[in-house]
Design a protein around this motif. Structure first.
Motif, PDB file in Angstrom:
ATOM      1  N   ARG A 104       4.712   5.790  11.318  1.00  0.00           N
ATOM      2  CA  ARG A 104       6.099   5.216  10.586  1.00  0.00           C
ATOM      3  C   ARG A 104       5.601   3.956   9.983  1.00  0.00           C
ATOM      4  NH1 ARG A 104       7.452   5.960  16.403  1.00  0.00           N
ATOM      5  NH2 ARG A 104       8.645   7.793  16.469  1.00  0.00           N
ATOM      6  N   TRP A 105       6.440   3.932   8.960  1.00  0.00           N
ATOM      7  CA  TRP A 105       6.335   2.680   7.791  1.00  0.00           C
ATOM      8  C   TRP A 105       7.839   2.206   7.864  1.00  0.00           C
ATOM      9  CZ3 TRP A 105       4.441   7.433   5.815  1.00  0.00           C
ATOM     10  CH2 TRP A 105       2.754   7.316   5.598  1.00  0.00           C
ATOM     11  N   PRO A 106       7.999   1.370   8.833  1.00  0.00           N
ATOM     12  CA  PRO A 106       9.533   0.846   9.020  1.00  0.00           C
ATOM     13  C   PRO A 106      10.130  -0.049   7.828  1.00  0.00           C
ATOM     14  CG  PRO A 106       8.349  -0.018  10.647  1.00  0.00           C
ATOM     15  CD  PRO A 106       7.596   0.815  10.240  1.00  0.00           C
ATOM     16  N   HIS A 107       9.043  -0.786   7.299  1.00  0.00           N
ATOM     17  CA  HIS A 107       9.403  -1.853   6.404  1.00  0.00           C
ATOM     18  C   HIS A 107       8.177  -1.840   5.137  1.00  0.00           C
ATOM     19  CE1 HIS A 107      12.830  -3.486   8.088  1.00  0.00           C
ATOM     20  NE2 HIS A 107      12.218  -3.294   9.102  1.00  0.00           N
ATOM     21  N   PRO A 108       8.486  -2.222   4.070  1.00  0.00           N
ATOM     22  CA  PRO A 108       7.302  -2.020   3.103  1.00  0.00           C
ATOM     23  C   PRO A 108       6.380  -3.249   2.996  1.00  0.00           C
ATOM     24  CG  PRO A 108       9.231  -2.666   2.003  1.00  0.00           C
ATOM     25  CD  PRO A 108       9.702  -2.372   3.398  1.00  0.00           C
ATOM     26  N   LEU A 139      -1.851  -2.349  -7.074  1.00  0.00           N
ATOM     27  CA  LEU A 139      -1.619  -1.399  -8.065  1.00  0.00           C
ATOM     28  C   LEU A 139      -2.666  -0.668  -8.244  1.00  0.00           C
ATOM     29  CD1 LEU A 139      -0.506  -4.229 -10.560  1.00  0.00           C
ATOM     30  CD2 LEU A 139       0.968  -2.511  -9.974  1.00  0.00           C
ATOM     31  N   ASP A 140      -4.097  -1.053  -7.929  1.00  0.00           N
ATOM     32  CA  ASP A 140      -5.367  -0.186  -7.987  1.00  0.00           C
ATOM     33  C   ASP A 140      -5.283   0.887  -7.151  1.00  0.00           C
ATOM     34  OD1 ASP A 140      -6.421  -2.043  -9.865  1.00  0.00           O
ATOM     35  OD2 ASP A 140      -7.648  -2.894  -8.614  1.00  0.00           O
ATOM     36  N   PHE A 141      -4.878   0.692  -5.931  1.00  0.00           N
ATOM     37  CA  PHE A 141      -4.778   1.783  -5.009  1.00  0.00           C
ATOM     38  C   PHE A 141      -3.852   2.803  -5.518  1.00  0.00           C
ATOM     39  CE2 PHE A 141      -3.216   4.257  -1.596  1.00  0.00           C
ATOM     40  CZ  PHE A 141      -4.166   4.673  -0.723  1.00  0.00           C
ATOM     41  N   ALA A 142      -2.698   2.596  -5.662  1.00  0.00           N
ATOM     42  CA  ALA A 142      -1.518   3.234  -6.230  1.00  0.00           C
ATOM     43  C   ALA A 142      -1.829   4.125  -7.348  1.00  0.00           C
ATOM     44  CB  ALA A 142      -0.239   2.465  -6.435  1.00  0.00           C
ATOM     45  N   LYS A 143      -2.350   3.723  -8.423  1.00  0.00           N
ATOM     46  CA  LYS A 143      -2.795   4.262  -9.553  1.00  0.00           C
ATOM     47  C   LYS A 143      -3.891   5.534  -9.394  1.00  0.00           C
ATOM     48  CE  LYS A 143      -1.925   0.345 -12.700  1.00  0.00           C
ATOM     49  NZ  LYS A 143      -2.306  -0.880 -13.593  1.00  0.00           N
ATOM     50  N   ALA A 164       3.510  -1.620  -1.560  1.00  0.00           N
ATOM     51  CA  ALA A 164       2.196  -0.712  -1.421  1.00  0.00           C
ATOM     52  C   ALA A 164       2.508   0.509  -0.999  1.00  0.00           C
ATOM     53  CB  ALA A 164       1.264  -1.456  -0.433  1.00  0.00           C
ATOM     54  N   SER A 165       1.647   1.621  -1.385  1.00  0.00           N
ATOM     55  CA  SER A 165       1.546   2.871  -0.542  1.00  0.00           C
ATOM     56  C   SER A 165       1.610   2.763   0.946  1.00  0.00           C
ATOM     57  CB  SER A 165       0.748   3.804  -1.219  1.00  0.00           C
ATOM     58  OG  SER A 165       0.455   4.978  -0.539  1.00  0.00           O
ATOM     59  N   PHE A 220       7.283   2.867  -8.135  1.00  0.00           N
ATOM     60  CA  PHE A 220       7.593   1.778  -7.337  1.00  0.00           C
ATOM     61  C   PHE A 220       6.171   1.046  -6.600  1.00  0.00           C
ATOM     62  CE2 PHE A 220       8.883   5.732  -5.200  1.00  0.00           C
ATOM     63  CZ  PHE A 220       8.047   5.683  -4.061  1.00  0.00           C
ATOM     64  N   HIS A 221       5.361   1.782  -6.788  1.00  0.00           N
ATOM     65  CA  HIS A 221       3.910   1.292  -6.559  1.00  0.00           C
ATOM     66  C   HIS A 221       2.780   0.861  -7.699  1.00  0.00           C
ATOM     67  CE1 HIS A 221       4.563   2.820  -2.521  1.00  0.00           C
ATOM     68  NE2 HIS A 221       4.263   4.262  -2.806  1.00  0.00           N
ATOM     69  N   THR A 222       3.340   1.115  -8.790  1.00  0.00           N
ATOM     70  CA  THR A 222       2.530   1.073 -10.111  1.00  0.00           C
ATOM     71  C   THR A 222       3.184   0.285 -11.279  1.00  0.00           C
ATOM     72  OG1 THR A 222       3.025   3.083 -11.057  1.00  0.00           O
ATOM     73  CG2 THR A 222       1.230   3.232  -9.786  1.00  0.00           C
ATOM     74  N   ASP A 223       4.448   0.121 -11.253  1.00  0.00           N
ATOM     75  CA  ASP A 223       5.063  -0.693 -12.366  1.00  0.00           C
ATOM     76  C   ASP A 223       6.088  -1.773 -12.014  1.00  0.00           C
ATOM     77  OD1 ASP A 223       6.869  -1.348 -14.382  1.00  0.00           O
ATOM     78  OD2 ASP A 223       7.054   0.850 -15.224  1.00  0.00           O
TER      79      ASP A 223
END
Length: 144
Positions: free
Chosen positions: A86-90, A25-29, A53-54, A36-39
């Motif tokens: 690449r970010w294949p999965h979150p 949350l802190d990084f995304a904010k 996460a971002s 989808f990163h903050t809420d």
């Protein structure tokens, strides 16, 4: 590790890294304030079925692991960039991440013999062994 310690074909491991919801949350904010990163409530009903996460945060976590395990105290000083990312999965809160590094190439620059060049592949996986990051980086080392 020093540049001389890296060898083509070498596989290195780092981690674990524990991801907290507060960190996500802190990084995304601050850096990637998409819902989808903050809420967490909205994300629970979104396409990822929960907070994630971002991707940029994921890169930062991988960088932290690489620095702590291999680059701190080395001659590493810069990177001209990445061949791909690449970010294949979150990555999700409470994930436990581990980094696998594969040395693809080490060489001394022909035009500047005081420069070591390391090409390596970084693969970050969670505890279920699901890949969440795959990139190829080039790192520069000052040899003298």
């Amino acid at each position: 590790m020093k540049f001389i310690d890296f060898q083509t074909g070498q596989i290195l491991h780092a981690g674990p890294y524990h991801v907290s919801e507060a960190e996500v949350l802190d990084f995304a904010k601050q850096w990637d304030p998409q819902w989808f990163h903050t809420d967490p409530e909205a994300a629970a009903h979104g396409p990822f079925d929960g907070l994630i996460a971002s991707g940029w945060h994921t890169c930062g976590m991988a960088m932290r692991l690489a620095v702590d395990a291999f680059l701190a105290g080395s001659e590493s000083y810069a990177s001209p960039g990445l061949a791909y990312i690449r970010w294949p999965h979150p990555v999700r809160p409470n994930d436990v991440l581990r980094l696998r590094l594969t040395v693809l190439e080490t060489r001394v620059s022909q035009s500047n013999p005081s420069l070591g060049i390391l090409r390596w592949r970084w693969q970050l996986r969670n505890a279920a062994d699901i890949e969440v990051l795959d990139l190829e980086a080039t790192s520069l080392f000052k040899l003298f």
